[in-house]
Design a protein around this motif. Sequence first.
Motif, PDB file in Angstrom:
ATOM      1  N   SER A 115      91.173 119.957  56.099  1.00  0.00           N
ATOM      2  CA  SER A 115      92.209 120.974  55.904  1.00  0.00           C
ATOM      3  C   SER A 115      92.546 121.092  54.430  1.00  0.00           C
ATOM      4  CB  SER A 115      93.476 120.613  56.699  1.00  0.00           C
ATOM      5  OG  SER A 115      94.057 119.416  56.188  1.00  0.00           O
ATOM      6  N   LEU A 138      90.963 124.469  57.063  1.00  0.00           N
ATOM      7  CA  LEU A 138      89.738 124.725  56.309  1.00  0.00           C
ATOM      8  C   LEU A 138      89.621 123.658  55.235  1.00  0.00           C
ATOM      9  CD1 LEU A 138      90.223 128.569  55.815  1.00  0.00           C
ATOM     10  CD2 LEU A 138      88.641 127.490  57.416  1.00  0.00           C
ATOM     11  N   LEU A 143      83.990 123.384  56.429  1.00  0.00           N
ATOM     12  CA  LEU A 143      83.295 124.556  55.896  1.00  0.00           C
ATOM     13  C   LEU A 143      81.813 124.281  55.678  1.00  0.00           C
ATOM     14  CD1 LEU A 143      85.934 125.856  53.335  1.00  0.00           C
ATOM     15  CD2 LEU A 143      85.207 127.005  55.429  1.00  0.00           C
ATOM     16  N   ARG A 146      80.026 124.714  58.981  1.00  0.00           N
ATOM     17  CA  ARG A 146      80.192 125.943  59.768  1.00  0.00           C
ATOM     18  C   ARG A 146      78.854 126.664  59.901  1.00  0.00           C
ATOM     19  NH1 ARG A 146      84.578 130.410  58.084  1.00  0.00           N
ATOM     20  NH2 ARG A 146      86.016 128.733  58.645  1.00  0.00           N
ATOM     21  N   VAL A 160      84.043 132.550  52.108  1.00  0.00           N
ATOM     22  CA  VAL A 160      85.093 131.540  52.143  1.00  0.00           C
ATOM     23  C   VAL A 160      86.260 131.953  51.248  1.00  0.00           C
ATOM     24  CG1 VAL A 160      85.679 129.143  51.623  1.00  0.00           C
ATOM     25  CG2 VAL A 160      83.503 129.685  52.709  1.00  0.00           C
TER      26      VAL A 160
END
Length: 309
Positions: A115, A138, A143, A146, A160
């Motif tokens: 996060s 995030l 990320l 992903r 992003v």
Amino acid sequence: MKVVDSYSRVVRLGEGLGASGRLSVDAMERAGQALQACAQKLSRRPLRRILAVATEACRQAANGAEFIARARDITGLPLRIIPAREEAELAMESCVPLLGPQDRRALLFDIGGGSTEIAWIRGDNGQASLIGYVSLPLGVVTLAERANLCCFTPEGFDTVVNEVAEALTRFDRVHCIGQEMRAGGVRLMGTSGTVTTLAGVALALPRYSRPMVDGRILDCADADQALRDLFMLGREGLRLHPCVGPERADFVLPGCAIYAAIRRVWPSSCVTVADRGLREGMLQRMMREESTRARRPPAPARHASQPYS
């Protein structure tokens, strides 16, 4: 404060969490081994108090509480999952010493693995209080994992930046942070591996040095150039870079994309770099509480009453 021992290990506890919603067996094994190493070190010291916390990966994971309970049993450490607000408060506490008397506000960002925390802080002569915070689900690990997203390409990087900027803009509307920054007296501060890496690259350090980075006021133009330099290196170049290395090569650019979104929403001429975070915030909190207890007058003695015979 004197540091008598220090230990850290990259365990990637949130690995695979975005896809499965659970902490993986391998990730829990890595984290468990690191926690056992910490417990062994602590067992060799005379201790009055221990704080041990878990953050976003355990907050998100369906089996996060189960993992913490098992880790408590194995290590004896008083682990607990803290809420996002407490995480923001601890990061704030660690960075309070970097505030100056002229700082009426501060915006602190902490780019983590699972996060990103943003804390909007009121400054008052070296003291600080939390006005508001936001925790975005995030982080550099989530990320990096992903599907169909790669921050090593311009398209993936921009995706992003746009996503994070949209979320930050909603937070900005609530607190009018951009307006406050334009009025002056607001310090932008960053803590985490992303911003310390940008500082190391901007300073052209032959290897990372905490004393050279912690508390450094970095010109944002230099930080932006460092970001571009890192992007141009590619995965293999990042693995070889002395301020990055193979363990962090996949996570630097996702963090840089989050940083770029912060810069887009809240332009600033400089950023204060803090190589400190939850651990230092926990130490600051414990020391303050110990000091408060030491100053507190002793309670009056209580005497048991006896009936007259």
